[in-house]
Design an enzyme around this catalytic site. Structure first.
Site, PDB file in Angstrom:
ATOM      1  N   ASN A 193      15.644  -7.861   7.552  1.00 35.40           N
ATOM      2  CA  ASN A 193      14.944  -9.092   6.780  1.00 35.40           C
ATOM      3  C   ASN A 193      15.716  -9.972   5.757  1.00 35.40           C
ATOM      4  O   ASN A 193      14.872 -10.460   4.962  1.00 35.40           O
ATOM      5  CB  ASN A 193      13.786  -8.410   6.102  1.00 35.40           C
ATOM      6  CG  ASN A 193      12.687  -7.625   6.981  1.00 35.40           C
ATOM      7  OD1 ASN A 193      12.618  -8.122   8.098  1.00 35.40           O
ATOM      8  ND2 ASN A 193      12.248  -6.490   6.800  1.00 35.40           N
ATOM      9  N   LYS A 238      13.317  -9.291   0.918  1.00 40.50           N
ATOM     10  CA  LYS A 238      13.508  -9.880   2.264  1.00 40.50           C
ATOM     11  C   LYS A 238      13.996 -11.339   1.911  1.00 40.50           C
ATOM     12  O   LYS A 238      15.487 -11.132   1.726  1.00 40.50           O
ATOM     13  CB  LYS A 238      12.132  -9.905   3.017  1.00 40.50           C
ATOM     14  CG  LYS A 238      11.463  -8.642   3.156  1.00 40.50           C
ATOM     15  CD  LYS A 238      10.222  -8.805   4.113  1.00 40.50           C
ATOM     16  CE  LYS A 238       9.370  -7.344   3.764  1.00 40.50           C
ATOM     17  NZ  LYS A 238       9.980  -6.394   4.447  1.00 40.50           N
ATOM     18  N   SER A 269       4.264  -9.610   9.879  1.00 39.90           N
ATOM     19  CA  SER A 269       5.547  -8.986  10.009  1.00 39.90           C
ATOM     20  C   SER A 269       6.172  -8.535  11.409  1.00 39.90           C
ATOM     21  O   SER A 269       7.291  -8.519  11.740  1.00 39.90           O
ATOM     22  CB  SER A 269       5.381  -7.878   9.005  1.00 39.90           C
ATOM     23  OG  SER A 269       4.355  -6.947   9.333  1.00 39.90           O
ATOM     24  N   ASP A 292      -0.671 -12.053   1.456  1.00 37.74           N
ATOM     25  CA  ASP A 292       0.709 -11.325   1.358  1.00 37.74           C
ATOM     26  C   ASP A 292       1.794 -12.307   2.105  1.00 37.74           C
ATOM     27  O   ASP A 292       1.598 -12.516   3.300  1.00 37.74           O
ATOM     28  CB  ASP A 292       0.667  -9.996   1.890  1.00 37.74           C
ATOM     29  CG  ASP A 292       2.042  -9.382   2.068  1.00 37.74           C
ATOM     30  OD1 ASP A 292       2.892  -9.960   1.798  1.00 37.74           O
ATOM     31  OD2 ASP A 292       1.840  -8.105   2.343  1.00 37.74           O
ATOM     32  N   HIS A 306       7.110 -12.349   4.143  1.00 36.75           N
ATOM     33  CA  HIS A 306       7.973 -12.829   5.109  1.00 36.75           C
ATOM     34  C   HIS A 306       8.016 -14.295   4.924  1.00 36.75           C
ATOM     35  O   HIS A 306       8.609 -14.977   5.773  1.00 36.75           O
ATOM     36  CB  HIS A 306       7.617 -12.417   6.479  1.00 36.75           C
ATOM     37  CG  HIS A 306       7.814 -10.706   6.630  1.00 36.75           C
ATOM     38  ND1 HIS A 306       8.987 -10.219   6.899  1.00 36.75           N
ATOM     39  CD2 HIS A 306       7.025  -9.893   6.437  1.00 36.75           C
ATOM     40  CE1 HIS A 306       8.909  -9.077   7.112  1.00 36.75           C
ATOM     41  NE2 HIS A 306       7.553  -8.854   7.000  1.00 36.75           N
ATOM     42  N   HIS A 362      -0.577  -5.924   6.900  1.00 37.18           N
ATOM     43  CA  HIS A 362       0.363  -4.634   6.975  1.00 37.18           C
ATOM     44  C   HIS A 362      -0.304  -3.443   6.331  1.00 37.18           C
ATOM     45  O   HIS A 362      -1.292  -3.363   5.717  1.00 37.18           O
ATOM     46  CB  HIS A 362       1.273  -5.240   5.802  1.00 37.18           C
ATOM     47  CG  HIS A 362       2.589  -4.345   5.434  1.00 37.18           C
ATOM     48  ND1 HIS A 362       2.647  -3.522   4.510  1.00 37.18           N
ATOM     49  CD2 HIS A 362       3.566  -4.298   6.130  1.00 37.18           C
ATOM     50  CE1 HIS A 362       3.879  -2.900   4.569  1.00 37.18           C
ATOM     51  NE2 HIS A 362       4.598  -3.368   5.670  1.00 37.18           N
ATOM     52  N   GLU A 403      -1.928 -12.745   5.751  1.00 40.04           N
ATOM     53  CA  GLU A 403      -0.486 -12.745   5.660  1.00 40.04           C
ATOM     54  C   GLU A 403      -0.167 -14.208   5.672  1.00 40.04           C
ATOM     55  O   GLU A 403      -0.577 -14.898   6.781  1.00 40.04           O
ATOM     56  CB  GLU A 403       0.262 -11.868   6.179  1.00 40.04           C
ATOM     57  CG  GLU A 403      -0.249 -10.459   5.955  1.00 40.04           C
ATOM     58  CD  GLU A 403       0.628  -9.353   6.855  1.00 40.04           C
ATOM     59  OE1 GLU A 403       1.661  -9.744   7.297  1.00 40.04           O
ATOM     60  OE2 GLU A 403       0.040  -8.050   6.457  1.00 40.04           O
TER      61      GLU A 403
HETATM   62  C1  LIG Z   1       3.666  -8.035   5.382  1.00 39.66           C
HETATM   63  C2  LIG Z   1       4.437  -7.053   4.491  1.00 39.66           C
HETATM   64  N1  LIG Z   1       3.859  -6.754   3.114  1.00 39.66           N
HETATM   65  C3  LIG Z   1       4.429  -5.728   2.218  1.00 39.66           C
HETATM   66  C4  LIG Z   1       5.669  -5.258   2.483  1.00 39.66           C
HETATM   67  C5  LIG Z   1       6.170  -4.301   1.793  1.00 39.66           C
HETATM   68  O1  LIG Z   1       7.175  -4.752   1.096  1.00 39.66           O
HETATM   69  P1  LIG Z   1       8.158  -3.964   0.119  1.00 39.66           P
HETATM   70  O2  LIG Z   1       9.206  -3.701   1.381  1.00 39.66           O
HETATM   71  O3  LIG Z   1       8.854  -4.690  -0.853  1.00 39.66           O
HETATM   72  O4  LIG Z   1       7.594  -2.808  -0.091  1.00 39.66           O
HETATM   73  C6  LIG Z   1       6.327  -5.552   3.925  1.00 39.66           C
HETATM   74  C7  LIG Z   1       7.595  -4.846   3.989  1.00 39.66           C
HETATM   75  O5  LIG Z   1       7.861  -4.421   5.372  1.00 39.66           O
HETATM   76  C8  LIG Z   1       5.738  -6.511   4.699  1.00 39.66           C
HETATM   77  O6  LIG Z   1       6.045  -6.806   5.968  1.00 39.66           O
END
Ligand SMILES: Cc1ncc(COP(=O)(O)O)c(C=O)c1O
Length: 402
Positions: free
Chosen positions: A52, A244, A188, A211, A214, A138, A184
């Site tokens: 990522n 990322k 993801s 969130d 990405h 997520h 989101e």
């Molecule tokens: C949509 C989403 N939110 C949160 C996270 C978590 O982020 P971090 O890797 O900083 O814990 C991810 C990571 O894979 C993600 O894809």
């Protein structure tokens, strides 16, 4: 007895180990056993289609130099949690620069996107919201809800990106509680995006949390992710990660003064965890400057995405409908997805298979991600390898072709 039936019945360490052993066996039988595979320095990033690190910032000279300088200035670690003495001027400058860039009151820093989501949900659920969550959100969002209210917490879900379903379900929640709509910026595992304007319109008198793990750094006119798709004041909370597009690690929550203050009082992941290193904050600040300075990184990534999609279209495969750097190829069966990933690895390409429960049952996939580490010729070479593999494996070809 099945593994699940034994849970709770185990009283001795032998019985617990027995449960663990049967759970592991079950994971293996279903082709779902996960494993850690260390990357080596000799592995060529050019052929890594599962990272990522979208803009290649983890290897950028300015980011590395800022990290090094930060280490010399601040030492290796923060030494304490943020509310004790772990929150340094480097953290505070990063938070202020991000808040100004996004156009929000405040930015708080967390150790990971996972903990940022948990912290926000913990505090808001305790304050009385009922989360209504896009089904494909997520794991950290789902887990965050239970952080706030225990496993009996009310929670609703709406069909993925289906705003009619959201609007149908909202009034029932709003009768007795404040809904918290959660979605989101970029999903993801599918690479598709939410319609931010629809979410803002739909939330009514509720709150909206997005969130954008990405999205920030890579999507939107000014690379500000969801903030380029809406007025900042229309979204109550945005979480994102520095792991990322920023190429480092750590995370942020962008919000208003009141919610930020409440997180400082109640988000246990912020209060009871050592702050990330100030040098890390300096590295992230360098990345932020790069993102703000010029758009060439994003343009180059978009060219990679276009090329990838062009090559994918020629092979007529079941790629998800995505215009982002996340390009999943749906295989369906777990074992077949693993076989595909293995065949690509044998040709030198890292393309990881994603299986349930990370994605719904029957939708195992190869999740290709694009980054500036890959040259256009590596993308073409990948598709030539995919064509060869499918030519030699009819079962796989049948699973992946439209
Ligand atoms: C949509 C989403 N939110 C949160 C996270 C978590 O982020 P971090 O890797 O900083 O814990 C991810 C990571 O894979 C993600 O894809």
């Amino acid at each position: 007895m099945k593994a699940d039936e034994k849970i709770g019945a185990a009283k001795t360490s032998e019985q617990v180990r027995g449960v663990l052993a049967s759970q592991l066996r079950a994971q293996s039988e279903k082709q779902l056993r996960r494993k850690l595979t260390p990357q080596t320095q000799t592995q060529n990033r050019n052929y890594n289609f599962s990272s990522n690190d979208y803009l290649g910032l983890s290897q950028h000279s300015e980011v590395i130099a800022a990290y090094q300088k930060g280490l010399l200035n601040w030492g290796a670690g923060a030494g304490a949690s943020p509310l004790v003495t772990g929150y340094t001027a480097a953290h505070s400058e990063l938070a202020e620069e991000l808040a100004a860039w996004f156009g929000v009151d405040r930015v708080l820093l967390f150790n990971s996107g996972f903990s940022a989501n948990q912290g926000v949900l913990q505090v808001l659920v305790k304050a009385g919201v009922v989360p209504i969550i896009d089904k494909l959100c997520h794991a950290s969002i789902y887990d965050g809800v239970s952080c706030g209210g225990g496993f009996n917490q009310r929670i609703a879900r709406f069909q993925h990106n289906n705003y009619n379903d959201l609007r149908d379900k909202l009034p029932r929640i709003a009768k007795t509680a404040c809904p918290l709509v959660v979605s989101e910026g970029v999903f993801s595992m599918d690479g598709d995006t939410a319609d931010i304007a629809e979410l803002v319109r739909s939330k009514g008198s509720g709150l909206l949390m997005l969130d954008d793990a990405h999205g920030v750094g890579v999507t939107g006119k000014a690379s500000r992710g969801v903030f380029d798709h809406s007025k900042a004041r229309d979204i109550d909370i945005v979480t994102g990660t520095f792991g990322k597009a920023f190429g480092v690690a750590g995370a942020f929550v962008a919000t208003d003064h009141q919610i930020a203050d409440s997180l400082v009082q109640g988000a246990r992941h912020l209060i009871y965890s050592t702050a990330f290193a100030p040098a890390q904050a300096e590295a992230i600040r360098a990345g932020l400057q790069l993102l703000q300075r010029d758009q060439t990184l994003q343009l180059a990534l978009n060219q990679r995405i276009q090329l990838f999609k062009q090559c994918a279209a020629e092979l007529k495969l079941r790629f998800a409908d995505s215009s982002t750097a996340i390009q999943p190829l749906l295989v369906g069966d777990n074992a077949l997805a693993l076989r595909f990933s293995q065949a690509l690895a044998e040709q030198g390409f890292q393309c990881i298979a994603i299986r349930p429960p990370t994605v719904p049952q029957g939708t195992a996939r190869i999740r290709f991600t694009l980054s500036l580490h890959q040259s256009p010729s590596a993308i073409r070479a990948l598709f030539s390898a995919i064509a060869d593999i499918l030519e030699a494996d009819q079962e796989l070809a049948d699973a992946c072709r439209i």
